[in-house]
Structure formats: structure tokens, C-alpha cells
Write a protein that holds these residues in place. Structure first.
Motif, PDB file in Angstrom:
ATOM      1  N   LYS A 159       0.833  -1.200   0.000  1.00 19.56           N
ATOM      2  CA  LYS A 159       0.000   0.000   0.000  1.00 19.56           C
ATOM      3  C   LYS A 159       0.872   1.256   0.000  1.00 19.56           C
ATOM      4  N   ALA A 160       1.957   1.217   0.791  1.00 15.81           N
ATOM      5  CA  ALA A 160       2.855   2.365   0.865  1.00 15.81           C
ATOM      6  C   ALA A 160       3.607   2.578  -0.442  1.00 15.81           C
ATOM      7  N   ALA A 161       3.888   1.486  -1.139  1.00 13.87           N
ATOM      8  CA  ALA A 161       4.601   1.601  -2.411  1.00 13.87           C
ATOM      9  C   ALA A 161       3.807   2.434  -3.404  1.00 13.87           C
ATOM     10  N   GLU A 162       2.481   2.339  -3.308  1.00 17.45           N
ATOM     11  CA  GLU A 162       1.625   3.131  -4.185  1.00 17.45           C
ATOM     12  C   GLU A 162       1.513   4.579  -3.700  1.00 17.45           C
ATOM     13  N   ARG A 205      13.808  -0.151  -6.370  1.00 16.17           N
ATOM     14  CA  ARG A 205      14.998  -0.187  -5.527  1.00 16.17           C
ATOM     15  C   ARG A 205      14.625   0.054  -4.059  1.00 16.17           C
ATOM     16  N   GLY A 206      13.778   1.055  -3.831  1.00 13.82           N
ATOM     17  CA  GLY A 206      13.353   1.359  -2.475  1.00 13.82           C
ATOM     18  C   GLY A 206      12.562   0.223  -1.857  1.00 13.82           C
ATOM     19  N   TYR A 207      11.707  -0.415  -2.646  1.00 14.69           N
ATOM     20  CA  TYR A 207      10.906  -1.550  -2.176  1.00 14.69           C
ATOM     21  C   TYR A 207      11.819  -2.669  -1.698  1.00 14.69           C
ATOM     22  N   ASP A 208      12.825  -3.000  -2.514  1.00 17.42           N
ATOM     23  CA  ASP A 208      13.757  -4.068  -2.144  1.00 17.42           C
ATOM     24  C   ASP A 208      14.562  -3.703  -0.902  1.00 17.42           C
ATOM     25  N   ARG A 209      14.931  -2.443  -0.777  1.00 19.86           N
ATOM     26  CA  ARG A 209      15.716  -2.033   0.385  1.00 19.86           C
ATOM     27  C   ARG A 209      14.894  -2.140   1.668  1.00 19.86           C
TER      28      ARG A 209
END
Length: 216
Positions: free
Chosen positions: A165-168, A175-179
């Protein structure tokens, strides 16, 4: 705690450096190697390190609270923090704002955890991650590629619901998602969890987004 042979670099007053110099850190932070291109050829060197960056809220350092003591103009503040580009900050795992302590807080002597106890917990977490990652020849969570995070180490949807949800809403890059996931695995290791829980993932996301625009 860090692995033998690894390097921790501290960059204080980071916006005082030129934007060009700061952006030169993007490649080694991403790949762990430094590639130099010259007319005579190209050379690549190992450059895996831990980077700790610090910045004041403005050039004078007094833009705190209501900012009434700050002597900087709005343009000076924008130019100061603009040297920390979006692509560079995207490669910083955790971004924390450290508030100014009051006189009462500085004088208080609350319970603190000793460095020795922290060191024991970190060593145990290192052992846990090495055991988990040894089949890929990887030693730390920071080295895990996104392909493994999203396949063999894929988390249950219940654990990543908040992150998705935050990714949206926060427009997290891939890159940020993976980190965030790598941080979540480290938090899980420190908590002796077999894999990250929803709370571990939420804490990892807060550590990345807290005080966005500031670096700690």
C-alpha cells in the motif's frame, strides 16, 4: 558490528559537498564496485562499504521546531538539501530525523542497553542470516538481490500488505521496495524471527521514510 574486512564511512555535513561528488557515490552504493573510465581503458575495483551520512536541517543548523532562530533564507535551505539528490537518497537504506533534545532530556538518566548486549544480539543475527543465505554464497542481507527477495525469500502477502500500500501512496521505486525488504529481514534476525512479520516490515518502512528529506 560488521564483517571482517568491511568498511564503514561517515560523511558528516554531507550537503556541504558538491552535488557532483555526492552523486558519484551512487554507483558503488548500488553495485558494490567502482568503475573508472579513462581514455586508456576501464578499471573496476571492489567498493562495498557502509555509509553513514549526516546533515543539518539548513546551513546554519538552527531550522528546528518553529525555526525562529534560523538565519538562512528559504532559497539557501532549498539549495542546501537539494545537493542530496533523489537518486542518491533512494540508495540510502534508512533516513532518520534526529530531533533536538531538551535540557531535561539531556539531564535524564533513563535505562539504556549496554553495547556488550547489543553486540551479542548483532552477532546472533549475523549467524542467522549467514545460515539462511549460504546456499547462494551470500553473507549479509544487504547483498541479497531483488530476484531472490521476490522469489525464494518471498514473504506472505499478509506481511507485505502495508508495504504494498505504501509503495503506491509513497511512490516507492523498485529499488526502495527491495531495500525495505532487506531492512525487514535484518530486523527479523535481530528479533530472532524465522522470517519478517508484518510488524518487522512496517518498522523497516518507517525507518526508510521517517523524516523524508533529511539524512541521518
Amino acid at each position: 558490528m560488521r564483517e571482517a574486512g568491511s568498511v564503514v564511512n561517515t560523511l558528516d555535513e554531507s550537503p556541504e559537498f558538491s552535488a557532483t561528488a555526492l552523486d558519484a557515490l551512487r554507483q558503488p552504493l548500488e553495485s558494490g564496485v567502482l568503475t573508472l573510465h579513462r581514455a586508456a581503458g576501464t578499471a573496476t575495483y571492489p567498493a562495498r562499504f557502509q555509509l553513514v551520512m549526516a546533515a543539518n536541517p539548513c546551513p546554519c543548523g538552527r531550522n528546528l521546531g518553529k525555526g525562529t532562530d534560523c538565519t538562512c533564507t528559504p532559497m539557501q535551505r532549498r539549495r542546501y538539501l537539494a545537493r542530496l539528490s533523489g537518486p542518491l537518497l533512494d540508495r540510502i537504506d534508512m533516513q532518520l530525523f534526529v530531533p533536538q533534545l531538551s535540557a531535561r532530556e539531556m539531564a535524564s538518566r533513563g535505562p539504556v542497553e549496554s553495547s556488550a548486549l547489543v553486540a551479542v544480539r548483532v552477532r546472533e543475527a549475523r549467524v542467522q542470516q549467514r545460515e539462511r543465505l549460504k546456499r547462494w554464497g551470500i553473507g549479509t542481507n544487504a547483498e541479497v538481490p531483488g530476484s531472490i527477495l521476490r522469489n525464494e525469500l518471498r514473504l506472505l502477502s499478509a506481511a507485505t500488505a502495508g508495504l504494498s500500500k505504501a509503495a503506491e501512496s509513497l511512490r516507492l521505486s523498485a529499488r526502495g521496495y527491495d531495500r525495505v525488504l532487506r531492512i525487514a529481514w535484518s530486523i527479523a534476525d535481530l528479533n530472532s524471527h524465522a522470517c519478517p512479520t508484518a510488524e518487522d516490515v512496517d518498522v523497516a518502512l518507517q525507518l526508510r521514510q521517517h523524516g523524508k528529506g533529511d539524512v541521518g
